[in-house]
Scaffold this motif. Structure first.
Motif, PDB file in Angstrom:
ATOM      1  N   PRO A   1       0.994  -1.195  -0.093  1.00 25.17           N
ATOM      2  CA  PRO A   1       0.012   0.251  -0.033  1.00 25.17           C
ATOM      3  C   PRO A   1       0.804   1.257   0.127  1.00 25.17           C
ATOM      4  CG  PRO A   1      -0.309  -1.337   2.177  1.00 25.17           C
ATOM      5  CD  PRO A   1       0.612  -1.804   1.270  1.00 25.17           C
ATOM      6  N   LEU A   2       0.345   2.365  -0.502  1.00 27.65           N
ATOM      7  CA  LEU A   2       0.886   3.646  -0.442  1.00 27.65           C
ATOM      8  C   LEU A   2       0.705   4.407   0.917  1.00 27.65           C
ATOM      9  CD1 LEU A   2       0.197   4.568  -4.057  1.00 27.65           C
ATOM     10  CD2 LEU A   2       2.396   4.056  -3.232  1.00 27.65           C
ATOM     11  N   ALA A   3       1.676   4.853   1.456  1.00 24.04           N
ATOM     12  CA  ALA A   3       1.552   5.804   2.800  1.00 24.04           C
ATOM     13  C   ALA A   3       0.551   6.833   2.414  1.00 24.04           C
ATOM     14  CB  ALA A   3       2.823   5.976   3.228  1.00 24.04           C
ATOM     15  N   GLY A   4      -0.433   6.998   3.432  1.00 24.97           N
ATOM     16  CA  GLY A   4      -1.243   8.314   3.121  1.00 24.97           C
ATOM     17  C   GLY A   4      -2.612   8.004   2.304  1.00 24.97           C
ATOM     18  N   ARG A   5      -2.470   6.654   1.555  1.00 19.96           N
ATOM     19  CA  ARG A   5      -3.444   6.387   0.737  1.00 19.96           C
ATOM     20  C   ARG A   5      -3.614   7.785  -0.450  1.00 19.96           C
ATOM     21  NH1 ARG A   5      -9.144   4.273   3.177  1.00 19.96           N
ATOM     22  NH2 ARG A   5      -8.500   2.207   3.201  1.00 19.96           N
ATOM     23  N   PRO A   6      -2.543   8.212  -0.969  1.00 14.88           N
ATOM     24  CA  PRO A   6      -2.453   9.335  -1.838  1.00 14.88           C
ATOM     25  C   PRO A   6      -3.313   9.106  -3.318  1.00 14.88           C
ATOM     26  CG  PRO A   6      -0.466   8.683  -1.965  1.00 14.88           C
ATOM     27  CD  PRO A   6      -1.218   7.572  -1.146  1.00 14.88           C
ATOM     28  N   LEU A   7      -3.345   7.854  -3.801  1.00 15.03           N
ATOM     29  CA  LEU A   7      -3.886   7.578  -5.112  1.00 15.03           C
ATOM     30  C   LEU A   7      -4.995   6.516  -4.915  1.00 15.03           C
ATOM     31  CD1 LEU A   7      -0.693   7.111  -7.502  1.00 15.03           C
ATOM     32  CD2 LEU A   7      -2.052   9.285  -6.774  1.00 15.03           C
ATOM     33  N   SER A   8      -6.045   6.764  -5.589  1.00 15.14           N
ATOM     34  CA  SER A   8      -7.361   5.944  -5.692  1.00 15.14           C
ATOM     35  C   SER A   8      -7.804   5.868  -7.168  1.00 15.14           C
ATOM     36  CB  SER A   8      -8.134   6.002  -4.634  1.00 15.14           C
ATOM     37  OG  SER A   8      -8.839   7.320  -4.650  1.00 15.14           O
ATOM     38  N   TRP A   9      -8.450   4.516  -7.308  1.00 14.96           N
ATOM     39  CA  TRP A   9      -9.236   4.604  -8.642  1.00 14.96           C
ATOM     40  C   TRP A   9     -10.698   5.065  -8.254  1.00 14.96           C
ATOM     41  CZ3 TRP A   9      -7.087  -0.178 -11.370  1.00 14.96           C
ATOM     42  CH2 TRP A   9      -5.922   0.041 -12.206  1.00 14.96           C
ATOM     43  N   ARG A  10     -11.226   5.872  -8.905  1.00 12.34           N
ATOM     44  CA  ARG A  10     -12.664   5.825  -8.577  1.00 12.34           C
ATOM     45  C   ARG A  10     -13.590   5.159  -9.604  1.00 12.34           C
ATOM     46  NH1 ARG A  10     -13.226  12.050  -9.727  1.00 12.34           N
ATOM     47  NH2 ARG A  10     -11.293  11.559 -10.549  1.00 12.34           N
ATOM     48  N   THR A  11     -14.567   4.398  -8.913  1.00 11.49           N
ATOM     49  CA  THR A  11     -15.146   3.447  -9.752  1.00 11.49           C
ATOM     50  C   THR A  11     -16.554   3.640  -9.532  1.00 11.49           C
ATOM     51  OG1 THR A  11     -13.389   1.921  -9.551  1.00 11.49           O
ATOM     52  CG2 THR A  11     -15.441   0.899 -10.026  1.00 11.49           C
ATOM     53  N   SER A  12     -17.587   3.576 -10.491  1.00 11.16           N
ATOM     54  CA  SER A  12     -19.098   3.493 -10.339  1.00 11.16           C
ATOM     55  C   SER A  12     -19.434   2.628 -11.555  1.00 11.16           C
ATOM     56  CB  SER A  12     -19.688   4.854 -10.145  1.00 11.16           C
ATOM     57  OG  SER A  12     -19.746   5.258 -11.584  1.00 11.16           O
ATOM     58  N   THR A  13     -20.980   2.079 -11.082  1.00 10.21           N
ATOM     59  CA  THR A  13     -21.861   1.556 -12.066  1.00 10.21           C
ATOM     60  C   THR A  13     -22.213   2.769 -13.059  1.00 10.21           C
ATOM     61  OG1 THR A  13     -23.647   1.816 -10.690  1.00 10.21           O
ATOM     62  CG2 THR A  13     -22.479  -0.303 -10.487  1.00 10.21           C
ATOM     63  N   ALA A  14     -22.576   2.267 -14.199  1.00  9.30           N
ATOM     64  CA  ALA A  14     -22.774   3.432 -15.397  1.00  9.30           C
ATOM     65  C   ALA A  14     -24.072   2.691 -16.123  1.00  9.30           C
ATOM     66  CB  ALA A  14     -21.826   3.666 -16.033  1.00  9.30           C
ATOM     67  N   TRP A  15     -24.849   3.318 -16.494  1.00 10.99           N
ATOM     68  CA  TRP A  15     -25.792   2.747 -17.706  1.00 10.99           C
ATOM     69  C   TRP A  15     -26.283   3.967 -18.531  1.00 10.99           C
ATOM     70  CZ3 TRP A  15     -26.346   3.025 -12.616  1.00 10.99           C
ATOM     71  CH2 TRP A  15     -27.404   3.873 -11.782  1.00 10.99           C
ATOM     72  N   ARG A  16     -27.189   3.647 -19.416  1.00  6.14           N
ATOM     73  CA  ARG A  16     -27.483   4.863 -20.263  1.00  6.14           C
ATOM     74  C   ARG A  16     -28.435   5.518 -19.738  1.00  6.14           C
ATOM     75  NH1 ARG A  16     -29.879   4.368 -26.274  1.00  6.14           N
ATOM     76  NH2 ARG A  16     -30.110   2.194 -25.769  1.00  6.14           N
TER      77      ARG A  16
END
Lengths: 316, 295
Positions: free
Chosen positions: A257-272
């Motif tokens: 893991p990276l110290a301080g959680r500086p990076l994350s991927w943002r994820t969500s569901t999507a639909w039309r």
């Protein structure tokens, strides 16, 4: 020659870097596998592997063929799934997609949760990049997906935004691998393995900018697609790392893991937008649950403060 | 205070060849000084070479304006009548406006930073004076930082050389010779910004006003381009002459880390528009700041 089959053999040898091991995995006799690879080399007119006592190492030409053939095989898989759907008459099937690096456990949990909520409903799940998903959602060939942000949002609706912390994938014997967590600044001087920018240009740029913000500007960017190839490259060169969510463990590489959680991927569901029928809503619920429980995702933290600058052209 | 421990000498040493490589890649030679305002740790590349300052000297002028105002020797809210005639010509601010204005000394200072307004700067040079500016720099220990003329004089010197694209002609221009024009070093310009942030120029409310003012520069193609982060504040002032592109300023991270940086460049090309030469100022500044923030 069945080009697709030969390309699949070639991929397995490239992953194993060894004819014997690849033959075992493919349940073929080693001489037979060697002949097939030689056949492919004759077809292309280039040597794909340097064969030595230690195994089979991709030549530069082999690396190019590997990168290019990946999309050929992906397209073939998609073609097959489309054809199967046509054969099935698409009855009761929700066409959905997930991005790479979601993790087997999360995908399994998603499938289970969907089945529990929608008995008898079929889920046709594929692995697609965010750019492919947004294009297919817009074209109507995909009903729902799980996308990484930032992505182009025109015409789409999204479920709740979830964060997945990124860590660093290191060579097993890297001194940094001995630490419980790694400060991004300690990666100074390393190269970074990343998927092609075209997969999701905004995410690619955001990752580099966020890395720079926390003190890591890679000396070089090595474009590589797929976790297996990423691991192979990191194993082969001490100066290369990747920034990815916690992958399934495998000897040769170590994730920290990276110290301080500086990076994350943002994820969500999507639909039309406007096409959130019952099956889409069930998928979104099941996905949200699976991602929180099995991919270590969490709801968005508070916004970071912003420093106002005249170029923003509006006061905060 | 910065959360970072003082950087290892190794990180700073490793930064220098990378900074020089970035300068070379952009087709410039460069001078740089970056210092951690709180620990004093620094990164230097040819940082003590005398260099023409051009518009960067406006920062010396404004620092003196605020120091004089804080000492009660001058009222920075005093209104000045500025007729349309007799203004120093330029390409921004009052220099391009057509009608008479009445403006306070500190609002003139705002235009000087925001758009490098040379007409506003020359009004302030007349009000504050060269002696006061040079004395202030000497009091701050910046003895190589010397002003000899205003923006109108720099413009006149340039106009004497109609062909600014000829390298041989450029070599003869007096204002590109640090002995004959306003001058300083990368180190002293960074130290001047550090002094403003450490409240050594003036303290309290005038100092806050001066720092806020120095954050109003509209262009971001140089230093700020190296820090495209929503939560990082970049304050600074550019300077430009034929082949010369400079910026000095302060970069502030939300963890409290603050760094004064000056980057001076001289391009091989005499072209007026050189995006790579502008951007390398940000690139070099970030390599230096990253080294100062390293673990």
């Amino acid at each position: 020659m069945d080009l697709l089959a030969h390309l699949r053999y070639f991929h397995v040898v490239a992953e194993e870097q060894h004819f014997g091991r690849a033959a075992t995995r493919l349940r073929l006799a080693q001489p037979s596998l060697s002949q097939r690879i030689q056949r492919l080399e004759r077809e292309f007119g280039v040597r794909l592997f340097d064969r030595g006592r230690g195994g089979a190492v991709l030549t530069p030409a082999g690396q190019l063929v590997l990168a290019q053939s990946e999309s050929v095989l992906d397209a073939a898989d998609r073609l097959r799934s489309v054809v199967e759907r046509l054969q099935d008459g698409e009855a009761g099937t929700l066409r959905a997609a997930v991005p790479a690096h979601l993790g087997g456990a999360a995908v399994a949990a998603l499938l289970t949760a969907f089945q529990e909520r929608s008995p008898g409903g079929e889920l046709d799940l594929r692995e697609l990049t965010t750019a492919e998903q947004t294009a297919e959602l817009a074209a109507g060939t995909l009903d729902a997906g799980i996308v990484r942000h930032p992505c182009l949002a025109t015409g789409l609706s999204f479920g709740p935004m979830l964060h997945q912390p990124l860590g660093v994938l290191l060579r097993e014997d890297d001194p940094l691998a001995a630490r419980p967590e790694v400060d991004l600044r300690a990666l100074t001087g390393r190269g970074l393995a990343m998927p092609p920018r075209a997969n999701s240009p905004a995410l690619h740029d955001e990752t580099l900018t966020a890395g720079a913000r926390h003190g890591f500007t890679p000396t070089a960017i090595r474009i590589v697609e797929g976790l297996e190839f990423t691991r192979a490259l990191i194993r082969s060169g001490a100066d290369l790392v990747a920034l990815i969510p916690d992958p399934p463990p495998e000897p040769g590489t170590t994730w920290r893991p990276l110290a301080g959680r500086p990076l994350s991927w943002r994820t969500s569901t999507a639909w039309r937008a406007g096409h959130d029928g019952p099956a889409v809503r069930v998928f979104a619920e099941a996905a949200d649950l699976a991602l929180r429980v099995h991919s270590g995702m969490f709801a968005a933290p508070a916004e970071r403060p912003r420093a106002a600058r005249p170029e923003m052209e509006f006061a905060l | 205070m910065s959360e970072a421990v003082p950087p290892s000498g190794t990180a700073v040493r490793r930064a220098v060849p990378r900074i020089n490589a970035a300068f070379a890649d952009a087709g410039v030679t460069g001078r740089l000084h970056a210092l951690d305002i709180d620990t004093g740790a620094s990164v230097s590349v040819a940082a003590t070479h005398l260099t023409p300052t051009s518009s960067l000297h406006k920062v010396c002028l404004l620092a003196t304006l605020y120091r004089e105002a804080a000492a009660g020797r001058l009222d920075r809210t005093r209104q000045i009548d500025i007729p349309a005639a007799e203004r120093t010509p330029g390409l921004s601010g009052l220099a391009v406006m057509r009608d008479a204005v009445r403006m306070s000394l500190r609002d003139l200072a705002t235009l000087v930073v925001a758009v490098s307004d040379s007409a506003a700067a020359d009004v302030l040079w007349r009000e504050v004076g060269f002696d006061a500016v040079n004395r202030t720099m000497a009091e701050l220990g910046l003895t190589d930082t010397i002003a000899v003329h205003d923006m109108a004089a720099i413009r006149e010197a340039l106009r004497a050389h109609p062909d600014l694209t000829d390298p041989a002609a450029l070599a003869d221009i007096s204002i590109l010779n640090p002995a004959r024009t306003n001058r300083s070093t990368a180190r002293q310009m960074a130290e001047l910004f550090a002094a403003v942030w450490r409240e050594e120029v003036c303290a309290g409310e005038p100092a806050e006003e001066l720092r806020a003012l120095l954050g109003l520069q509209a262009w971001t193609h140089r230093m700020a381009s190296g820090f495209p982060f929503d939560d990082v504040r970049v304050s600074g002032k550019t300077a430009t002459l034929p082949t010369l592109r400079h910026e000095a300023g302060v970069v502030e991270y939300p963890d409290g880390g603050r760094y004064a940086v000056a980057v001076f460049t001289r391009a091989a090309s005499a072209a007026a528009i050189l995006p790579a030469a502008d951007a390398v100022i940000g690139t070099a500044a970030r390599i230096a700041v990253d080294a100062l923030r390293s673990v």
